[in-house]
Design an enzyme around this catalytic site. Structure first.
Site, PDB file in Angstrom:
ATOM      1  N   CYS A  70      82.542  68.120  14.617  1.00 25.51           N
ATOM      2  CA  CYS A  70      81.372  67.357  15.042  1.00 25.51           C
ATOM      3  C   CYS A  70      80.171  67.928  14.302  1.00 25.51           C
ATOM      4  CB  CYS A  70      81.198  67.524  16.552  1.00 25.51           C
ATOM      5  SG  CYS A  70      79.695  66.777  17.201  1.00 25.51           S
ATOM      6  N   CYS A 180      78.733  62.298  10.167  1.00 24.17           N
ATOM      7  CA  CYS A 180      79.098  62.262  11.584  1.00 24.17           C
ATOM      8  C   CYS A 180      80.562  61.844  11.600  1.00 24.17           C
ATOM      9  CB  CYS A 180      78.250  61.241  12.331  1.00 24.17           C
ATOM     10  SG  CYS A 180      78.860  60.887  14.007  1.00 24.17           S
TER      11      CYS A 180
HETATM   12  N1  DGL Z   1      80.981  63.053  16.129  1.00 25.08           N
HETATM   13  C1  DGL Z   1      79.736  63.649  16.185  1.00 25.08           C
HETATM   14  C2  DGL Z   1      79.197  64.127  14.851  1.00 25.08           C
HETATM   15  O1  DGL Z   1      79.951  64.370  13.963  1.00 25.08           O
HETATM   16  C3  DGL Z   1      78.690  63.295  17.166  1.00 25.08           C
HETATM   17  C4  DGL Z   1      78.484  61.922  17.637  1.00 25.08           C
HETATM   18  C5  DGL Z   1      77.692  61.921  18.934  1.00 25.08           C
HETATM   19  O2  DGL Z   1      78.221  62.391  19.924  1.00 25.08           O
HETATM   20  O3  DGL Z   1      76.533  61.456  18.914  1.00 25.08           O
HETATM   21  O4  DGL Z   1      78.020  64.322  14.695  1.00 25.08           O
END
Ligand code: DGL
Length: 278
Positions: A70, A180
């Site tokens: 993430c 993301c």
């Molecule tokens: N999957 C996440 C990232 O790579 C975050 C998305 C979220 O929860 O806003 O930033």
């Protein structure tokens, strides 16, 4: 060694998907913080608290390394987690360096959550790469919502992306970076919306290479066929020996319900389809 993959939601499955292909014999835990997704629109203090709680739980599961799959959690909390725990903690880094190595003359559009694009981490990376004039940052928060509800290529997704990307002169750009992990589900729509010369790059391979480097795990000589990745949910269907199916957790709850496992399978199948799109 048991390795945990952690995300606010199901975006991190895209990183696990790559790991399943390269390291099919390893034991993985996947933790999606479904109680708190999305992280990207919350305060940094809240995200730090969620990550801290998830780490405590994962350490209690006896993992030997944690991949923070993430970008948002990496941006907010990886430094603090490394200060607190001594096990290898591998974070996500938007593939800006890769983009600039491939295409040093043209601009790169890094897409991510609002937290990631306003965080110190990305600004430090841009400064380190001397890429101030070659980098633009764009938050695409609705893609996280679309992904969580498995709305991958609807007219609403396409309209959203067309609207958000309308103001860029893509003649000046070589690449769009997926900063993301949730954005990996939208490569087909992005491919439709972007001119063909703009490459779509993610940081998944870089993260798994870093995991291998930090842990000495041995990558499989024959990569596991991507199209079989959903079968990890039912290892008996896999035509050659792999160690174990990953254990999936939504926040701290083990996912055992067949409807939920089907939901996860649908995400993995979607990632199979997106894998080849660059
Ligand atoms: N999957 C996440 C990232 O790579 C975050 C998305 C979220 O929860 O806003 O930033």
């Amino acid at each position: 060694m048991k390795v945990a993959f952690f995300d606010s939601g199901i975006g991190g499955l895209s990183v696990l998907h790559h790991a399943l292909k390269v390291l099919p014999q390893e034991e993985f835990i996947f933790f999606a913080d479904e109680d708190h997704v999305p992280y990207g629109t919350k305060s940094r203090e809240e995200v730090l608290r969620f990550v801290d709680e998830a780490f405590e739980f994962l350490i209690g599961q006896g993992v030997g390394a944690i991949v923070v799959a993430c970008n948002t959690a990496t941006s907010v909390a990886v430094k603090e987690m490394r200060e607190k725990y001594s096990l290898p903690i591998i974070g996500m880094e938007p593939a800006l360096k890769l983009a600039l190595d491939l295409f040093p003359q043209k601009k790169v559009l890094v897409t991510a959550t609002a937290i990631t694009i306003t965080g110190e981490k990305i600004l430090n990376l841009i400064e380190k790469l001397h890429a101030e004039n070659l980098t633009e940052l764009k938050a695409l928060p609705r893609l996280v919502e679309f992904a969580e509800r498995q709305e991958f290529n609807s007219a609403a997704v396409e309209n959203y992306l067309r609207g958000e990307l309308a103001d860029y002169d893509f003649e000046k750009f070589s690449a769009l970076v997926l900063g993301c992990t949730h954005f990996n589900y939208f490569k087909d729509t992005l491919r439709k919306v972007l001119p063909p010369h703009v490459k779509i790059l993610d940081g998944n391979a870089g993260t798994i290479n870093e995991l291998i480097r930090r842990t000495n795990l041995q990558p499989s000589l024959i990569p596991f066929p991507v199209s079989l990745a959903p079968a990890f949910l039912q290892p008996s269907l896999i035509p050659f020996p792999v160690s174990l199916a990953p254990a999936f957790f939504y926040s701290k709850r083990r996912v055992t319900d067949s409807a939920e496992l089907l939901r996860l399978e649908k995400f993995l199948k979607r990632l199979d389809e997106m894998e080849a799109i660059k």
